[in-house]
Each structure stands twice: as C-alpha cells, then as structure tokens.
Design a protein around this motif. Structure first.
Motif, PDB file in Angstrom:
ATOM      1  N   PHE A   1      28.437  70.872 -36.134  1.00 60.13           N
ATOM      2  CA  PHE A   1      27.569  71.848 -36.803  1.00 60.13           C
ATOM      3  C   PHE A   1      26.984  72.899 -35.869  1.00 60.13           C
ATOM      4  CE2 PHE A   1      24.916  68.147 -35.804  1.00 60.13           C
ATOM      5  CZ  PHE A   1      23.782  68.710 -35.217  1.00 60.13           C
ATOM      6  N   ALA A   2      27.080  72.738 -34.553  1.00 61.10           N
ATOM      7  CA  ALA A   2      26.563  73.757 -33.635  1.00 61.10           C
ATOM      8  C   ALA A   2      27.264  73.617 -32.299  1.00 61.10           C
ATOM      9  CB  ALA A   2      25.052  73.625 -33.467  1.00 61.10           C
ATOM     10  N   ILE A   3      27.231  74.706 -31.506  1.00 63.29           N
ATOM     11  CA  ILE A   3      27.930  74.706 -30.221  1.00 63.29           C
ATOM     12  C   ILE A   3      27.286  75.746 -29.306  1.00 63.29           C
ATOM     13  CG2 ILE A   3      29.658  76.444 -30.877  1.00 63.29           C
ATOM     14  CD1 ILE A   3      31.752  74.649 -29.432  1.00 63.29           C
ATOM     15  N   ARG A   4      27.318  75.477 -27.998  1.00 61.91           N
ATOM     16  CA  ARG A   4      26.793  76.438 -27.030  1.00 61.91           C
ATOM     17  C   ARG A   4      27.451  76.188 -25.684  1.00 61.91           C
ATOM     18  NH1 ARG A   4      20.658  75.724 -25.321  1.00 61.91           N
ATOM     19  NH2 ARG A   4      21.389  77.340 -23.910  1.00 61.91           N
ATOM     20  N   ALA A   5      27.437  77.207 -24.820  1.00 62.36           N
ATOM     21  CA  ALA A   5      28.028  77.112 -23.484  1.00 62.36           C
ATOM     22  C   ALA A   5      26.965  77.426 -22.440  1.00 62.36           C
ATOM     23  CB  ALA A   5      29.200  78.078 -23.353  1.00 62.36           C
ATOM     24  N   HIS A   6      27.261  77.025 -21.194  1.00 65.37           N
ATOM     25  CA  HIS A   6      26.334  77.324 -20.103  1.00 65.37           C
ATOM     26  C   HIS A   6      27.104  77.497 -18.799  1.00 65.37           C
ATOM     27  CE1 HIS A   6      22.729  77.409 -17.656  1.00 65.37           C
ATOM     28  NE2 HIS A   6      23.270  76.493 -16.860  1.00 65.37           N
ATOM     29  N   ALA A   7      26.738  78.509 -18.037  1.00 56.80           N
ATOM     30  CA  ALA A   7      27.223  78.717 -16.674  1.00 56.80           C
ATOM     31  C   ALA A   7      26.230  79.665 -16.015  1.00 56.80           C
ATOM     32  CB  ALA A   7      28.635  79.301 -16.661  1.00 56.80           C
ATOM     33  N   HIS A   8      26.469  79.991 -14.749  1.00 56.68           N
ATOM     34  CA  HIS A   8      25.616  80.939 -14.043  1.00 56.68           C
ATOM     35  C   HIS A   8      26.341  82.275 -13.900  1.00 56.68           C
ATOM     36  CE1 HIS A   8      22.858  77.616 -12.124  1.00 56.68           C
ATOM     37  NE2 HIS A   8      22.830  77.634 -13.445  1.00 56.68           N
ATOM     38  N   TYR A   9      26.053  83.020 -12.837  1.00 63.03           N
ATOM     39  CA  TYR A   9      26.533  84.398 -12.714  1.00 63.03           C
ATOM     40  C   TYR A   9      28.050  84.514 -12.647  1.00 63.03           C
ATOM     41  CZ  TYR A   9      21.707  85.754 -11.622  1.00 63.03           C
ATOM     42  OH  TYR A   9      20.359  85.984 -11.677  1.00 63.03           O
ATOM     43  N   LEU A  10      28.727  83.520 -12.072  1.00 60.35           N
ATOM     44  CA  LEU A  10      30.175  83.618 -11.884  1.00 60.35           C
ATOM     45  C   LEU A  10      30.962  83.205 -13.123  1.00 60.35           C
ATOM     46  CD1 LEU A  10      30.561  82.195  -8.242  1.00 60.35           C
ATOM     47  CD2 LEU A  10      30.187  84.568  -8.983  1.00 60.35           C
ATOM     48  N   GLY A  11      30.280  82.666 -14.130  1.00 58.25           N
ATOM     49  CA  GLY A  11      30.966  82.272 -15.360  1.00 58.25           C
ATOM     50  C   GLY A  11      31.736  83.441 -15.950  1.00 58.25           C
ATOM     51  N   LYS A  12      32.951  83.184 -16.437  1.00 53.13           N
ATOM     52  CA  LYS A  12      33.799  84.260 -16.959  1.00 53.13           C
ATOM     53  C   LYS A  12      34.255  83.972 -18.382  1.00 53.13           C
ATOM     54  CE  LYS A  12      36.436  87.963 -16.656  1.00 53.13           C
ATOM     55  NZ  LYS A  12      35.859  89.318 -16.618  1.00 53.13           N
ATOM     56  N   GLU A  13      34.922  82.828 -18.580  1.00 50.51           N
ATOM     57  CA  GLU A  13      35.475  82.493 -19.896  1.00 50.51           C
ATOM     58  C   GLU A  13      35.113  81.053 -20.250  1.00 50.51           C
ATOM     59  OE1 GLU A  13      39.652  83.078 -19.522  1.00 50.51           O
ATOM     60  OE2 GLU A  13      39.443  85.115 -18.742  1.00 50.51           O
TER      61      GLU A  13
END
Length: 482
Positions: free
Chosen positions: A314-326
């Motif tokens: 029912f829900a989704i999210r992503a996490h990374a810092h400055y270098l995150g791309k895809e």
C-alpha cells in the motif's frame, strides 16, 4: 501541372479566413494546472518559498514556472510512469507543460475573471487536517554554523490518559535548512527520560538499542509528506509512552535553533489489520558493503525478498544521499509477470517523497520483490558533494552514503501476519550473515575465523556456503552470543 497545383493552393490559402488559435488565459487554462499541482505547497503557512494562489503571484514568476516545469524539476514528483497508480500524483502532462509555455509566450493574459476556478479546499495548518494532538520540543536545540553532522534525540512527555491508536504523524521543523531527517520512536521503559535528565544540553546523544529495534513509528525527510495509514491499520500508542524525535542535523553555514513540532492523528477504533515494512537492502544498506570508487558513474547494490504469503502493498519510499541516482523496485509474480512497484530515474536528496498506491496492490505468495539502488560518484553528478569525487562508503554523515527502498505490506489473511514478520526477520538475519561472511577476510582475525568456518561448515568443499550451511553458521554464532 505541378506548378499549377501549388499556385492554386497558395491562392486558396490567401482567400481563406485566417483561423486564430484560442488564446491561452490564466483563469481558464493556467489556474487549474497551478491550483491543482502547485498551490498545495506554494501558499501561506507551507514550506515553499513563495505563494502561487492568484494571477499576480503566478504572472510574477511565469518564466521561472515554465523553466522548472519543462525540466520536470517542479512539481516535485520523481516516481516514473508505469506500474500501479499512486495517490495525489503531481506529474504534469506534456499538454499541461506546453499550455504553461504558450501562456507565457503569448504575454500571460489574465482572462475572464468569471472563469477563474476556486482554490482547492486545502486544510489549514497541517496537510492532513486538524490533528488530534500537537506535540513540541520543550526547548530549542542550537545547531552550530559548521562542523560534522549531529545526531540528537529529543524527548516529549505525552502523559496520555489512555492508550491511543496512531494513524499518522506529521512533522514541522522550525529550522528546515539544518534538519536532514527525523525518526520517531515510542519509549515505555523510561530509559529515554532518564538519559534526557542526565544531559544538560537539550536532548540526549545515544538512542537506547531497544528503541531502535522495536519502537520506531515513523520518519520525516524533506518532501516526505505525511501519509494516513489505510482503513483498519494503526500503531498502538500506549498511555505510558514517551515520544522521541531522533533527529539528524547537517549544519548550514549559519547558527540555527530547532524546536520541532509534530501532529498526531488517532483512530477511534483498534486496528483490524497489521502491517509490516520490507526494506531492501536492510538498515538503509548498512549490511550491503557500500563502497563507491571515485569517478564511478554506475555503482549499484541489489537485494530481493520472497513473499511468503498473499500480501497487499500500500505504500513505498526510497532513501539515499547525494550520490543516489536511480531507484528501482519490481515484483515478479508467480506466473512470471513483472510489475514495476517504483522507479526513480533522477534521485533528489532534497525531496524524498513517500508514495501511497491508489489501491491495494496484490502480491501473491511466491512473488519475488527485487530492488536496485544506483549511485553516481562521478564529476558529472551535479549533486556530488566532493570535488574532485572521492571514495565514498556507507555511513551516517550526509556526505557518506546509504541506499534502500521500503515497501509497506499487509497480509491478505491476517492469520498470516506472523509468517510475514518471520520472513522479514529471516531476511534481515540472512543479510547480516552475508555481510559478516563477505567482510570477515578483511582482517587477520577474520581470515582465521573464515578458515575455521570453511572447515566446520563447508560440507561439500565448494568454497561457498549454501542455505543449509549458512543456517548452521548462524546457530553457531548465536550460541557464541554474536
């Protein structure tokens, strides 16, 4: 003959009346786009730096609006098309972007005031409406102008008269320029209260491990608008619990004072459905041995989870810092069909959206969920904090890296909830073991341990540990208190 046809066409065109395209106006064409996609944030009392609630405010920034919408920088919505539909999607269509461009190019005409739509009925103050309870830090915490990132925990005593059921938490930092994120915990032990009393500075430094393992009830980061749990779901908020903001600060270059405020939303009824979070890879990638070489444009980590029972996502999210791309998460259903759950082609550290599906997404037993996180540590990455790029590993500082995707699941048959939780726990333990085995050879002591482990557990002498052998290793480590 050919020249005669061309001449006839030119004469006919000259004789025909010129058809004028319908003029693009603010009231009839532009206002619906702005009001329904931008004004939710761009209005008084919200986080955006200026308002877009009327003709003059929009006209003043018309060229800027065209530039940021053409680049799809605004409105901020980083989930790519494909897969199940999300609630409250803010992605503009190509036709809407072209409409804004035509309006600016033609002089930004206001149009008939009678055709101006009303502003949407936005809730005042908090996006989820009037909260059941508002809590605030008892005193402000002073963040220095510079220096390393700061992790600090702040206690709020709730003193509830009875147990409550928590449906949502919204959060407002008073100094958003320095608040990287805040995690929310509930403490029933009094441990956080004791640590807070022992520290002369507002808050306390070390979070009790028991809270980190079992007391987490929510997260805020810039762009992560609060979501209400679906009907039938809620987290228990015991009457004797204290609330803890666990906040990560990143100094901004000038001194700031932070006094966080949160809005709590309660359910009138106990929950009828349990929910769980699958994080791939676990612990924001802490077990994935993230080690990104300087200049590497496409460094990735993958993980997967086999769904043990029928579930609803029912829900989704992503996490990374400055270098995150895809960021990509997909499901492969038992019949082989592939389903995109989330795809982010251009990660933005400054806008970490939470996405809720419009409808429950059925993932039958036997579905495999795969995730991939990609980082770009090259000089071409405009968000790279290092110039020139430098080797970057997993860590807690903003200039370190993390990476994971979280998906929220609920068992279709609630009797299967325990099996779902057990499988999630098993996945975390397997990830921890894989990390342990992958990194053991990096020290002399670890190499000695691995030599003994291969002698004891690698029964088929293939130099690898199959699932049965890994289980034996885990039991051995558990017996040693590891």
């Amino acid at each position: 003959m050919r020249h005669s046809i061309i001449l006839f066409a030119l004469v006919a065109a000259a004789a025909s009346p010129v058809l004028k395209a319908e003029p693009v106006t603010f009231t009839e064409h532009v206002a619906p786009i702005i009001f329904n996609n931008c004004t939710v944030c761009h209005r008084p009392g919200q986080g955006a730096p200026f308002s877009l609630t009327n003709y003059e405010e929009v006209r003043k920034r018309g060229k800027f609006i065209v530039d940021v919408t053409a680049d799809r920088y605004m409105p901020p919505w980083h989930a790519a098309p494909g897969g199940p539909a999300f609630k409250d999607e803010r992605r503009l269509t190509e036709a809407q972007i072209e409409m804004l461009s035509q309006w600016v190019a033609s002089g930004m005409t206001e149009g008939d005031p009678l055709k101006l739509p009303s502003l949407p009925d936005f809730p005042e103050g908090w996006l989820l409406g009037t909260p059941d309870m508002v809590i605030e830090m008892t005193e402000a915490y002073e963040v220095p102008a510079d220096g390393p990132d700061i992790y600090r925990n702040f206690l709020v005593t709730l003193d509830l008269p009875e147990d409550k059921w928590l449906k949502a938490i919204d959060f407002k930092p008073s100094a958003p320029a320095v608040v990287h994120h805040s995690l929310f915990f509930l403490d029933q032990t009094g441990d956080a209260r004791k640590r807070d009393a022992e520290d002369d500075t507002p808050g306390f430094r070390r979070m009790p491990q028991r809270l980190e393992r079992g007391g987490h009830v929510g997260t805020w980061a810039l762009g992560a608008n609060a979501l209400m749990l679906p009907d039938g779901m809620a987290d228990k908020l015991p009457r004797n619990a204290d609330f803890v903001f666990s906040t990560h600060f990143h100094p901004s270059g000038k001194p700031e004072k932070e006094k966080s405020v949160a809005a709590l939303y309660f359910s009138d009824e106990p929950p009828t459905r349990r929910h769980s979070i699958v994080q791939l890879p676990p612990l924001f990638g802490a077990l994935a041995a993230i080690d990104i070489p300087a200049g590497e444009k496409h460094y990735s980590k993958t993980d997967y989870f086999d769904v043990p029972v029928d579930v609803h996502a029912f829900a989704i999210r992503a996490h990374a810092h400055y270098l995150g791309k895809e960021m990509t998460m997909k499901a492969t259903l038992p019949g082989g069909e592939s389903l995109q759950l989330l795809r982010v082609d251009e990660w933005d550290f400054a806008w970490q959206e939470q996405y809720a599906y419009k409808e429950f997404v059925l993932l039958p037993k036997g579905t495999r969920i795969d995730s991939e996180v990609v980082w770009d540590n090259s000089a071409e990455n405009p968000r790279n904090p290092a110039n020139p790029p430098k080797r970057t590993k997993w860590g807690l500082e903003s200039t370190d890296e993390m990476g994971s995707i979280n998906i929220a699941l609920s068992a279709v048959d609630q009797a299967d909830s325990e099996a779902l939780e057990a499988a999630i726990g098993e996945h975390r333990r397997e990830s921890a073991l894989r990390s342990f085995l992958a990194n053991a050879d990096q020290s002399e002591e670890g190499r000695g341990w691995m030599q003994r482990a291969r002698t004891m557990f690698d029964r088929d002498k293939d130099g690898k540990f199959d699932p049965k052998e890994r289980k034996q290793i885990r039991e051995f480590l558990k017996g040693m208190g590891l």
